[in-house]
Structure formats: structure tokens, C-alpha cells
Motif scaffolding. Structure first.
Motif, PDB file in Angstrom:
ATOM      1  N   ILE A 188      11.413  10.471  -1.255  1.00 40.42           N
ATOM      2  CA  ILE A 188      11.113   9.883   0.053  1.00 40.42           C
ATOM      3  C   ILE A 188      11.908   8.587   0.239  1.00 40.42           C
ATOM      4  O   ILE A 188      12.459   8.323   1.311  1.00 40.42           O
ATOM      5  CB  ILE A 188       9.609   9.620   0.205  1.00 40.42           C
ATOM      6  CG1 ILE A 188       8.853  10.948   0.298  1.00 40.42           C
ATOM      7  CG2 ILE A 188       9.327   8.761   1.436  1.00 40.42           C
ATOM      8  CD1 ILE A 188       7.348  10.807   0.319  1.00 40.42           C
ATOM      9  N   GLY A 189      11.971   7.775  -0.823  1.00 42.45           N
ATOM     10  CA  GLY A 189      12.716   6.520  -0.744  1.00 42.45           C
ATOM     11  C   GLY A 189      14.165   6.738  -0.358  1.00 42.45           C
ATOM     12  O   GLY A 189      14.700   6.047   0.525  1.00 42.45           O
ATOM     13  N   PHE A 190      14.823   7.706  -0.984  1.00 43.45           N
ATOM     14  CA  PHE A 190      16.220   7.994  -0.679  1.00 43.45           C
ATOM     15  C   PHE A 190      16.390   8.663   0.683  1.00 43.45           C
ATOM     16  O   PHE A 190      17.313   8.340   1.441  1.00 43.45           O
ATOM     17  CB  PHE A 190      16.830   8.875  -1.772  1.00 43.45           C
ATOM     18  CG  PHE A 190      17.298   8.122  -2.983  1.00 43.45           C
ATOM     19  CD1 PHE A 190      18.502   7.432  -2.962  1.00 43.45           C
ATOM     20  CD2 PHE A 190      16.538   8.098  -4.140  1.00 43.45           C
ATOM     21  CE1 PHE A 190      18.940   6.736  -4.075  1.00 43.45           C
ATOM     22  CE2 PHE A 190      16.962   7.398  -5.265  1.00 43.45           C
ATOM     23  CZ  PHE A 190      18.170   6.709  -5.235  1.00 43.45           C
ATOM     24  N   VAL A 191      15.510   9.594   1.011  1.00 43.41           N
ATOM     25  CA  VAL A 191      15.639  10.347   2.260  1.00 43.41           C
ATOM     26  C   VAL A 191      15.514   9.433   3.476  1.00 43.41           C
ATOM     27  O   VAL A 191      16.334   9.479   4.400  1.00 43.41           O
ATOM     28  CB  VAL A 191      14.597  11.482   2.320  1.00 43.41           C
ATOM     29  CG1 VAL A 191      14.493  12.036   3.745  1.00 43.41           C
ATOM     30  CG2 VAL A 191      14.970  12.596   1.358  1.00 43.41           C
ATOM     31  N   VAL A 192      14.503   8.577   3.481  1.00 43.82           N
ATOM     32  CA  VAL A 192      14.303   7.701   4.636  1.00 43.82           C
ATOM     33  C   VAL A 192      15.431   6.676   4.742  1.00 43.82           C
ATOM     34  O   VAL A 192      15.981   6.444   5.822  1.00 43.82           O
ATOM     35  CB  VAL A 192      12.936   6.994   4.552  1.00 43.82           C
ATOM     36  CG1 VAL A 192      12.784   5.991   5.690  1.00 43.82           C
ATOM     37  CG2 VAL A 192      11.804   8.019   4.603  1.00 43.82           C
ATOM     38  N   GLY A 193      15.802   6.067   3.620  1.00 42.91           N
ATOM     39  CA  GLY A 193      16.833   5.038   3.656  1.00 42.91           C
ATOM     40  C   GLY A 193      18.213   5.586   3.925  1.00 42.91           C
ATOM     41  O   GLY A 193      18.901   5.164   4.872  1.00 42.91           O
ATOM     42  N   LEU A 194      18.654   6.532   3.104  1.00 44.87           N
ATOM     43  CA  LEU A 194      20.005   7.079   3.200  1.00 44.87           C
ATOM     44  C   LEU A 194      20.127   8.177   4.239  1.00 44.87           C
ATOM     45  O   LEU A 194      21.167   8.318   4.882  1.00 44.87           O
ATOM     46  CB  LEU A 194      20.436   7.612   1.828  1.00 44.87           C
ATOM     47  CG  LEU A 194      21.846   8.205   1.711  1.00 44.87           C
ATOM     48  CD1 LEU A 194      22.894   7.139   2.005  1.00 44.87           C
ATOM     49  CD2 LEU A 194      22.065   8.803   0.320  1.00 44.87           C
ATOM     50  N   GLY A 195      19.070   8.957   4.415  1.00 46.50           N
ATOM     51  CA  GLY A 195      19.144  10.128   5.282  1.00 46.50           C
ATOM     52  C   GLY A 195      18.791   9.891   6.734  1.00 46.50           C
ATOM     53  O   GLY A 195      19.284  10.598   7.615  1.00 46.50           O
ATOM     54  N   VAL A 196      17.927   8.892   7.017  1.00 49.00           N
ATOM     55  CA  VAL A 196      17.430   8.700   8.374  1.00 49.00           C
ATOM     56  C   VAL A 196      17.867   7.365   8.987  1.00 49.00           C
ATOM     57  O   VAL A 196      18.492   7.338  10.047  1.00 49.00           O
ATOM     58  CB  VAL A 196      15.886   8.798   8.411  1.00 49.00           C
ATOM     59  CG1 VAL A 196      15.373   8.562   9.836  1.00 49.00           C
ATOM     60  CG2 VAL A 196      15.425  10.154   7.903  1.00 49.00           C
ATOM     61  N   PHE A 197      17.563   6.252   8.317  1.00 45.74           N
ATOM     62  CA  PHE A 197      17.842   4.939   8.912  1.00 45.74           C
ATOM     63  C   PHE A 197      19.320   4.555   8.857  1.00 45.74           C
ATOM     64  O   PHE A 197      19.885   4.089   9.850  1.00 45.74           O
ATOM     65  CB  PHE A 197      17.003   3.861   8.227  1.00 45.74           C
ATOM     66  CG  PHE A 197      15.531   3.946   8.535  1.00 45.74           C
ATOM     67  CD1 PHE A 197      15.078   4.562   9.693  1.00 45.74           C
ATOM     68  CD2 PHE A 197      14.587   3.405   7.667  1.00 45.74           C
ATOM     69  CE1 PHE A 197      13.727   4.643   9.991  1.00 45.74           C
ATOM     70  CE2 PHE A 197      13.240   3.480   7.952  1.00 45.74           C
ATOM     71  CZ  PHE A 197      12.808   4.099   9.117  1.00 45.74           C
TER      72      PHE A 197
END
Length: 450
Positions: free
Chosen positions: A342-351
Motif C-alpha cells: 500500500i505504501g508503494f502503490v499510493v506514493g509511486l502509483g497514484v500521487f
């Protein structure tokens, strides 16, 4: 004021988009596999030292060296692209990038040739950096100038989507190589991702050979030939004279975007593996998942920028990325597989893509046709040196000095503030006419039509 409208060729626009995607994929694949390798293995093979943190610092220092050559590449290759054409310059950059990456995969280690191993590695990193100095800007300008001018954000999204694909490919390949026994990975497994760069080089070269020069550049050339506008002998100097605000906006806007680009897939991986003891293979898997999400997010943010403007989307992405930084590190420290992903997905993938997506069209729109590539490339790569190129090195040094990631978060807050200030002083360019060539071609960019 007399103007010449330039038609939109859908087939060429599609080819230009694919060429931008493949070329940018190769560019970022080259840089990201080096960053991943620096975090995982290059410190041991090329910079042997009893302290793993010192070896990692040395490897990241070489990583930063590649960025030192990028502004030089931006000047030289940007001038080439503005004077000789986008197509010629892009064929040259993809060739240089692919050759340098492939040769890194063939380098002997420190144990084999001693001092010359890191020296050769640094030389190839400099060549990579020089080529990268013109690659991304050229790919964006190619797709934006060929694209539908009512949807330039979407047209420009091909190149930043290449960044997401490159992150997915680079981490995915390393993920597969880490399945090898440690001895096999150390001896030849780490080389495979670099050698695969030759395949991307071949594909990209063949695609770019088939692309026509952009209509905007060709019309600007005709306008110069008939004396309608004054020829620009040194585009990069013309940029500094005619578009100083645009130049500084690009440099400042890069601080947050470029730093977060390397915080998550490079420093984040090194922090998770070396400081928290998280399995290397799983950490890379989290980056792969985040990159897959990013491939979807980039076009969506780009389309939104066509509707509401470049600056609101860009600034929102910078603020969201910064606010996510503390939760990101806290999620990593839980050592929970789900929370780490979740940490990687939200930071790198979404924001993060909310900055990357509108940036392409925005930077191209800030300059006129005959200085566009020089201004974009030089300003962007200067920002790369000041921000992302040293991010893994500085973040690792801050971590070694303070023993905690809070210092890294504070450093990113400063960089984000610089970006927000730059965006506040920059013009909104969504409605700007960039494909009409007129007697005002040598005037500052920023004219809005409708």
C-alpha cells in the motif's frame, strides 16, 4: 498578424506517441536498473568496503554522476534538436543510451580489474546521462507537436507512461533475477537487466526511423527560409534571453517531481532492504505493483490536466506526495507485506504520477517552436541535477547522520516548497497555441488562444 495553421496527422501522431513511449522506456529503464542495482549489488562488486552503508553511498554517488552530464546533454542535444530536427536528435539519443547500458552489463568487477572497474562504470554513466539529457524532452516534444492540439496533455502522456513501464520492467526483471541462487545473481544475474537494454535499443531505433519530422518544426524551418522570422542560431541562449521565467519555472517544478521519482523505487528499496531487513524480492514486487498502477494513473492525470489545467494537477500531486511520505515510512516499518505494498502503490502509483503526467505538455508549452527542445531539455536536466540526481545519495547520507527517516522527510518538504513556488509564478498553458507559426514566433511563449 498572419499565421499558418498546421494540420494534425493521426497516423503520425500515433507513431510519435509510440516512439516517445519506447524511447522514454529505454531511458528510464537504463537509469532505474542502475539505481536498483546500486541498492542491491553494485556496492559489493564495484565499491568493496567493510561497511555496507559506505558501499551503498559510493554506488549512489556514481548514480548521481550520471545526472551531472544531463544538463550538458540538454544543451548540446537540445540545440541539435532545435536546429537539425527532432527526429535526428532522438535517433542519436536512443543509440547512445542503449549502447551505454549494454556495456555496463559487460563490465568486469573490481575483483577482476581493480581500479578500472569503477572508472569505466563512471564513464558509461556519464554517457548515459549525456544522452538522457535530450531524450525525454525530445520524446515529449515529438508527441506533443504531432498530437491533437486540443488534447496535448493526453498526447504528452506517452513519454511519462514510458517512465511507469520502465519502472515495471526494471524492477520486474530484477525480481526474476533475484530468484537465482546468490552466487549466480552475483556472477551474471545482475548483468541480464543491463544486457536487455540492447533489445529496447533495437526496437526504439526501428520505430524512430519511420517517424516524420514534426509539422511545427518543418513550418518553423520554412518560415525562417522565407525570412518571415529570424533564424535562431543558438537556441539555448535564446531561451535564457527570451524565456527566463519559463526556464526557472521548469527548473523549480522539477525539484519535487524528480526527487519523489527516485525516493520510492531507489532510496525506498535501499531503505527497506538494508535498514529494515525486508526481503529484496518482495520489495521489488511492491514496486512492480505500484508501477502497474502508475501506467493507468498517468494518462488519467494527463486527461484531467486537459480539463482543469496543468498547474492545479501538478501542485496537487506535489502536496499529496509530501503528505504521504510519513505514512509511507511508517507503513514500511510495520514489516506487514500488505501495508508495504500500500505504501508503494499510493506514493509511486497514484500521487507521484499527478506531477509526472501534466509536466510533459506543460514544459513543452512554455517555449516557442525553435527554442522548445533546448529550453525544455536544459531546464529540465538542470533541475534533475539539483533534485533527483542527488536524492538517493543525500537521503542515504541524512539517514546515516541522523539514524532516522525524519531528516529525509524534512529534506523532501523543502524541495516540494520550491516546486510549489515555481508553479505559483508560472503561467497556465493549457489553452496556448503552440503549433501556429507566425511572425510572432520569436516572441515569448504564453499566448493563449481561446
Amino acid at each position: 498578424m498572419a499565421t499558418t495553421a498546421i494540420p494534425h496527422d493521426k497516423q503520425q501522431a500515433r507513431r510519435a506517441g509510440i516512439a516517445a513511449l519506447v524511447g522514454t522506456t529505454l531511458e528510464w529503464y537504463d537509469f532505474l536498473i542502475y539505481g536498483t542495482a546500486a541498492a542491491l549489488i553494485l556496492n559489493e562488486l564495484f565499491f568493496p568496503n567493510g561497511d555496507p552503508l559506505v558501499g551503498t553511498l559510493a554506488a549512489f554517488a556514481t548514480y548521481a554522476v550520471g545526472f551531472m552530464a544531463r544538463p550538458i546533454g540538454g544543451i548540446v542535444l537540445g540545440n541539435l534538436g532545435d536546429r537539425a530536427g527532432r527526429k535526428r536528435m532522438l535517433i542519436l539519443t536512443i543509440t547512445l543510451m542503449g549502447v551505454a547500458t549494454t556495456l555496463i552489463g559487460l563490465l568486469p568487477s573490481y575483483d577482476q580489474i581493480g581500479f578500472w572497474a569503477p572508472v569505466l562504470l563512471i564513464g558509461l554513466r556519464l554517457l548515459q546521462g549525456f544522452a538522457a539529457g535530450g531524450e525525454y524532452a525530445g520524446a515529449v516534444v515529438l508527441s506533443v507537436e504531432h498530437g491533437d492540439q486540443t488534447r496535448r496533455g493526453a498526447a504528452g502522456a506517452w513519454a511519462p507512461t514510458g517512465f511507469a513501464v520502465a519502472t515495471l520492467l526494471s524492477t520486474g526483471v530484477f525480481q526474476l533475477m533475484l530468484l537465482l541462487p546468490d552466487d549466480a545473481f552475483r556472477s551474471w544475474g545482475w548483468r541480464v537487466p543491463f544486457l536487455l537494454g540492447a533489445l529496447l535499443l533495437l526496437v526504439g531505433y526501428l520505430i524512430r526511423r519511420r517517424i516524420d519530422e514534426t509539422p511545427a518544426f518543418e513550418e518553423a524551418e520554412r518560415a525562417e527560409a522565407r525570412g518571415a522570422v529570424q533564424a535562431t542560431k543558438t537556441p539555448v541562449l535564446a531561451v535564457l534571453r527570451k524565456h527566463p521565467r519559463s526556464f526557472l519555472v521548469v527548473v523549480g517544478a522539477r525539484f519535487a517531481e524528480n526527487s519523489f521519482a527516485y525516493l520510492f523505487p531507489v532510496f525506498g528499496v535501499a531503505f527497506a532492504v538494508n535498514q529494515l531487513g525486508i526481503d529484496r524480492s518482495f520489495t521489488l514486487l511492491a514496486v512492480v505493483i505500484a508501477s502497474a498502477v502508475q501506467i493507468v494513473a498517468v494518462p488519467l492525470w494527463a486527461i484531467l490536466s486537459d480539463r482543469v489545467g496543468r498547474r492545479p494537477v501538478y501542485a496537487g500531486g506535489a502536496i499529496a506526495s509530501l503528505l504521504w511520505l510519513v505514512p509511507y515510512f511508517m507503513l514500511l516499518e510495520t514489516l506487514s507485506p500488505v501495508l508495504i505494498v500500500i505504501g508503494f502503490v499510493v506514493g509511486l502509483g497514484v500521487f507521484y504520477p499527478a506531477m509526472l503526467a501534466p509536466q510533459a505538455a506543460y514544459f513543452a508549452e512554455l517555449f516557442d517552436t525553435k527554442t522548445r527542445l533546448s529550453g525544455f531539455a536544459f531546464a529540465r536536466e538542470l533541475g534533475s541535477v539539483l533534485a533527483g540526481g542527488f536524492l538517493p545519495l543525500i537521503a542515504t547520507a541524512l539517514l546515516a547522520w541522523t539514524g532516522h527517516w525524519w531528516a529525509v522527510a524534512v529534506y523532501l518538504a523543502v524541495l516540494t516548497a520550491i516546486t510549489l513556488i515555481a508553479l505559483a509564478f508560472g503561467p497556465e498553458t493549457r489553452g496556448q497555441d503552440i503549433v501556429t507559426v507566425s511572425a510572432a514566433e520569436n516572441e515569448p511563449a504564453g499566448r493563449v488562444t481561446g
